[in-house]
Write a protein that holds these residues in place. Structure first.
Motif, PDB file in Angstrom:
ATOM      1  N   PRO A  50     -25.120   3.258   1.738  1.00 28.15           N
ATOM      2  CA  PRO A  50     -26.376   3.386   0.990  1.00 28.15           C
ATOM      3  C   PRO A  50     -26.223   3.869  -0.444  1.00 28.15           C
ATOM      4  O   PRO A  50     -27.124   3.643  -1.261  1.00 28.15           O
ATOM      5  CB  PRO A  50     -27.180   4.398   1.822  1.00 28.15           C
ATOM      6  N   ASP A  51     -25.112   4.521  -0.777  1.00 28.11           N
ATOM      7  CA  ASP A  51     -24.953   5.086  -2.118  1.00 28.11           C
ATOM      8  C   ASP A  51     -24.146   4.183  -3.046  1.00 28.11           C
ATOM      9  O   ASP A  51     -23.674   4.621  -4.098  1.00 28.11           O
ATOM     10  CB  ASP A  51     -24.309   6.469  -2.023  1.00 28.11           C
ATOM     11  N   THR A  52     -24.025   2.921  -2.680  1.00 29.19           N
ATOM     12  CA  THR A  52     -23.371   1.947  -3.541  1.00 29.19           C
ATOM     13  C   THR A  52     -24.174   1.737  -4.824  1.00 29.19           C
ATOM     14  O   THR A  52     -25.408   1.793  -4.813  1.00 29.19           O
ATOM     15  CB  THR A  52     -23.246   0.595  -2.800  1.00 29.19           C
ATOM     16  N   ASP A  53     -23.489   1.495  -5.926  1.00 24.56           N
ATOM     17  CA  ASP A  53     -24.159   1.091  -7.178  1.00 24.56           C
ATOM     18  C   ASP A  53     -24.362  -0.425  -7.097  1.00 24.56           C
ATOM     19  O   ASP A  53     -23.544  -1.210  -7.570  1.00 24.56           O
ATOM     20  CB  ASP A  53     -23.297   1.448  -8.388  1.00 24.56           C
ATOM     21  N   TRP A  54     -25.462  -0.813  -6.496  1.00 23.61           N
ATOM     22  CA  TRP A  54     -25.684  -2.212  -6.138  1.00 23.61           C
ATOM     23  C   TRP A  54     -25.743  -3.138  -7.349  1.00 23.61           C
ATOM     24  O   TRP A  54     -26.376  -2.821  -8.354  1.00 23.61           O
ATOM     25  CB  TRP A  54     -26.982  -2.356  -5.328  1.00 23.61           C
ATOM     26  N   TYR A  55     -25.060  -4.271  -7.225  1.00 24.11           N
ATOM     27  CA  TYR A  55     -25.172  -5.405  -8.154  1.00 24.11           C
ATOM     28  C   TYR A  55     -24.681  -5.109  -9.573  1.00 24.11           C
ATOM     29  O   TYR A  55     -25.069  -5.798 -10.514  1.00 24.11           O
ATOM     30  CB  TYR A  55     -26.615  -5.914  -8.230  1.00 24.11           C
ATOM     31  N   MET A  56     -23.839  -4.132  -9.739  1.00 21.06           N
ATOM     32  CA  MET A  56     -23.363  -3.828 -11.087  1.00 21.06           C
ATOM     33  C   MET A  56     -22.678  -5.031 -11.737  1.00 21.06           C
ATOM     34  O   MET A  56     -22.825  -5.282 -12.933  1.00 21.06           O
ATOM     35  CB  MET A  56     -22.385  -2.649 -11.049  1.00 21.06           C
ATOM     36  N   GLU A  57     -21.914  -5.776 -10.931  1.00 26.08           N
ATOM     37  CA  GLU A  57     -21.217  -6.924 -11.498  1.00 26.08           C
ATOM     38  C   GLU A  57     -22.195  -7.995 -11.984  1.00 26.08           C
ATOM     39  O   GLU A  57     -21.896  -8.730 -12.935  1.00 26.08           O
ATOM     40  CB  GLU A  57     -20.232  -7.522 -10.483  1.00 26.08           C
ATOM     41  N   LYS A  58     -23.376  -8.079 -11.380  1.00 27.74           N
ATOM     42  CA  LYS A  58     -24.396  -9.023 -11.851  1.00 27.74           C
ATOM     43  C   LYS A  58     -25.050  -8.515 -13.132  1.00 27.74           C
ATOM     44  O   LYS A  58     -25.311  -9.287 -14.060  1.00 27.74           O
ATOM     45  CB  LYS A  58     -25.452  -9.243 -10.770  1.00 27.74           C
ATOM     46  N   LEU A  59     -25.336  -7.230 -13.174  1.00 28.05           N
ATOM     47  CA  LEU A  59     -25.998  -6.665 -14.345  1.00 28.05           C
ATOM     48  C   LEU A  59     -25.128  -6.763 -15.596  1.00 28.05           C
ATOM     49  O   LEU A  59     -25.641  -6.910 -16.708  1.00 28.05           O
ATOM     50  CB  LEU A  59     -26.365  -5.205 -14.090  1.00 28.05           C
ATOM     51  N   TYR A  60     -23.818  -6.671 -15.410  1.00 31.55           N
ATOM     52  CA  TYR A  60     -22.900  -6.680 -16.553  1.00 31.55           C
ATOM     53  C   TYR A  60     -22.125  -7.989 -16.673  1.00 31.55           C
ATOM     54  O   TYR A  60     -21.127  -8.045 -17.404  1.00 31.55           O
ATOM     55  CB  TYR A  60     -21.922  -5.514 -16.445  1.00 31.55           C
ATOM     56  N   ASP A  61     -22.592  -9.045 -16.024  1.00 34.47           N
ATOM     57  CA  ASP A  61     -21.804 -10.280 -16.037  1.00 34.47           C
ATOM     58  C   ASP A  61     -21.781 -10.982 -17.399  1.00 34.47           C
ATOM     59  O   ASP A  61     -21.002 -11.900 -17.612  1.00 34.47           O
ATOM     60  CB  ASP A  61     -22.263 -11.247 -14.946  1.00 34.47           C
ATOM     61  N   PHE A  62     -22.605 -10.538 -18.316  1.00 34.05           N
ATOM     62  CA  PHE A  62     -22.612 -11.081 -19.677  1.00 34.05           C
ATOM     63  C   PHE A  62     -21.530 -10.459 -20.557  1.00 34.05           C
ATOM     64  O   PHE A  62     -21.252 -10.946 -21.660  1.00 34.05           O
ATOM     65  CB  PHE A  62     -23.969 -10.806 -20.342  1.00 34.05           C
ATOM     66  N   SER A  63     -20.942  -9.357 -20.107  1.00 33.02           N
ATOM     67  CA  SER A  63     -20.081  -8.539 -20.967  1.00 33.02           C
ATOM     68  C   SER A  63     -18.938  -9.322 -21.567  1.00 33.02           C
ATOM     69  O   SER A  63     -18.602  -9.175 -22.747  1.00 33.02           O
ATOM     70  CB  SER A  63     -19.544  -7.339 -20.190  1.00 33.02           C
ATOM     71  N   ASN A  64     -18.316 -10.170 -20.757  1.00 33.13           N
ATOM     72  CA  ASN A  64     -17.153 -10.883 -21.252  1.00 33.13           C
ATOM     73  C   ASN A  64     -17.514 -11.879 -22.347  1.00 33.13           C
ATOM     74  O   ASN A  64     -16.682 -12.200 -23.190  1.00 33.13           O
ATOM     75  CB  ASN A  64     -16.429 -11.583 -20.104  1.00 33.13           C
ATOM     76  N   SER A  65     -18.773 -12.344 -22.356  1.00 40.87           N
ATOM     77  CA  SER A  65     -19.198 -13.234 -23.438  1.00 40.87           C
ATOM     78  C   SER A  65     -19.245 -12.502 -24.775  1.00 40.87           C
ATOM     79  O   SER A  65     -19.235 -13.133 -25.837  1.00 40.87           O
ATOM     80  CB  SER A  65     -20.575 -13.834 -23.129  1.00 40.87           C
ATOM     81  N   LEU A  66     -19.276 -11.171 -24.738  1.00 42.55           N
ATOM     82  CA  LEU A  66     -19.208 -10.352 -25.944  1.00 42.55           C
ATOM     83  C   LEU A  66     -17.773  -9.942 -26.267  1.00 42.55           C
ATOM     84  O   LEU A  66     -17.543  -9.208 -27.230  1.00 42.55           O
ATOM     85  CB  LEU A  66     -20.078  -9.093 -25.785  1.00 42.55           C
ATOM     86  N   GLY A  67     -16.840 -10.385 -25.448  1.00 39.15           N
ATOM     87  CA  GLY A  67     -15.442 -10.009 -25.630  1.00 39.15           C
ATOM     88  C   GLY A  67     -15.069  -8.712 -24.941  1.00 39.15           C
ATOM     89  O   GLY A  67     -13.960  -8.205 -25.130  1.00 39.15           O
ATOM     90  N   VAL A  68     -15.976  -8.168 -24.145  1.00 39.77           N
ATOM     91  CA  VAL A  68     -15.780  -6.868 -23.509  1.00 39.77           C
ATOM     92  C   VAL A  68     -15.107  -7.049 -22.153  1.00 39.77           C
ATOM     93  O   VAL A  68     -15.551  -7.854 -21.326  1.00 39.77           O
ATOM     94  CB  VAL A  68     -17.130  -6.150 -23.336  1.00 39.77           C
ATOM     95  N   GLY A  69     -14.039  -6.304 -21.902  1.00 40.65           N
ATOM     96  CA  GLY A  69     -13.367  -6.332 -20.611  1.00 40.65           C
ATOM     97  C   GLY A  69     -14.159  -5.568 -19.566  1.00 40.65           C
ATOM     98  O   GLY A  69     -14.916  -4.633 -19.884  1.00 40.65           O
ATOM     99  N   ILE A  70     -13.984  -5.968 -18.291  1.00 39.88           N
ATOM    100  CA  ILE A  70     -14.718  -5.343 -17.190  1.00 39.88           C
ATOM    101  C   ILE A  70     -13.736  -4.983 -16.075  1.00 39.88           C
ATOM    102  O   ILE A  70     -13.004  -5.843 -15.572  1.00 39.88           O
ATOM    103  CB  ILE A  70     -15.796  -6.278 -16.618  1.00 39.88           C
ATOM    104  N   LEU A  71     -13.747  -3.714 -15.699  1.00 34.97           N
ATOM    105  CA  LEU A  71     -12.938  -3.228 -14.586  1.00 34.97           C
ATOM    106  C   LEU A  71     -13.888  -2.797 -13.466  1.00 34.97           C
ATOM    107  O   LEU A  71     -14.689  -1.878 -13.649  1.00 34.97           O
ATOM    108  CB  LEU A  71     -12.067  -2.053 -15.021  1.00 34.97           C
TER     109      LEU A  71
END
Length: 273
Positions: A50-71
């Protein structure tokens, strides 16, 4: 809700999409995987994570289009909390500690069945197997970014239910920026983010309120060494239809929030220390 992969052979500890910009996004609590056999030791409630940070990868999926790396961490925070120190040091004195390897959910319910709580040896093993590789990759990437640009910004992305009486009073603001009371990033960056948040009519925001940044922000944020760190804790009401299982995503809220997050990352990209 994103599906939880089966157990068996262990998956990668993290997923990494490299970027060429001076900003790195980290998502330590987005994972839902459990090592083989762990689910059988957990309570029925604990297995829902229940304490998962849900859908973070969806919320930040635009990041790489800005050149930003995602871990992104792939395993649940219940395996080991990557935003706590390996020494399990207290982040918020006087408040309930959620722990390096949590025993209780945020609401105070048991994660493990009786006599199944991990002992010190298991905690140490999980730390070596999951925590150290993740943080080694952060160190490696921040070093690379700083060598290329002369500075780096670490953006630690989180979310949490807006009401958790055991952890905080009342209702959280929508956007909770944490800079360890100004110690983890230059004041110019904090001011720019606050000014940007103030232009968004749909969201409330606060700087260094209930959430001031966890281990990641506090450890890596060293403005004197030209490494700046900011944590953003999102109230889950900003993108979920409702806060509770099965944590349904709201497409309309999500799209609006992603536009706001893109503005914040552009602030970080425009920052010149």
């Amino acid at each position: 809700m994103a599906s939880r992969k089966g157990q068996g052979q262990m998956e990668a500890v993290y997923s990494f999409i490299p970027g060429d910009a001076p900003v790195l996004v980290t998502l330590p609590h987005a994972g839902q995987l459990l090592p083989d056999g762990l689910a059988q030791r957990m309570t029925e409630h604990g297995r829902t994570l229940p304490d998962t940070d849900w859908y973070m990868e969806k919320l930040y999926d635009f990041s790489n289009s800005l050149g930003v790396g995602i871990l992104r961490a792939n395993y649940s925070r219940y395996v080991v909390d990557l935003n706590r120190g390996a020494d399990d040091g207290v982040l918020y004195p006087g408040r309930p500690s959620t722990g390096l390897v949590p025993h209780l959910t945020f609401s105070g319910q048991p994660i493990y069945q009786d006599a199944q709580i991990p002992d010190e040896q298991e905690v140490a093993e999980r730390t070596d197997l999951f925590w150290r590789p993740y943080h080694a990759r952060i160190e490696q990437e921040l070093t690379r970014i700083k060598e290329k640009w002369g500075w780096a910004v670490l953006w630690d992305g989180h979310s949490i239910a807006s009401k958790i009486p055991r952890l905080f009073e009342g209702v959280l603001p929508d956007l909770n920026f944490g800079t360890n009371m100004g110690a983890s990033c230059a004041p110019e960056l904090a001011r720019a983010l606050g000014a940007q948040a103030g232009t968004l009519p749909h969201y409330t925001h606060v700087l260094d309120g209930r959430f001031k940044g966890g281990y990641t922000t506090r450890h890596y944020g060293q403005p004197g060494q030209h490494i700046h760190a900011v944590q953003l804790e999102l109230a889950q009401t900003t993108y979920l239809e409702s806060e509770g299982e099965p944590w349904p995503l709201s497409p309309a809220k999500t799209e609006r929030l992603k536009q706001a997050l893109a503005k914040f990352l552009r602030c970080a990209l425009a920052f010149k220390p």
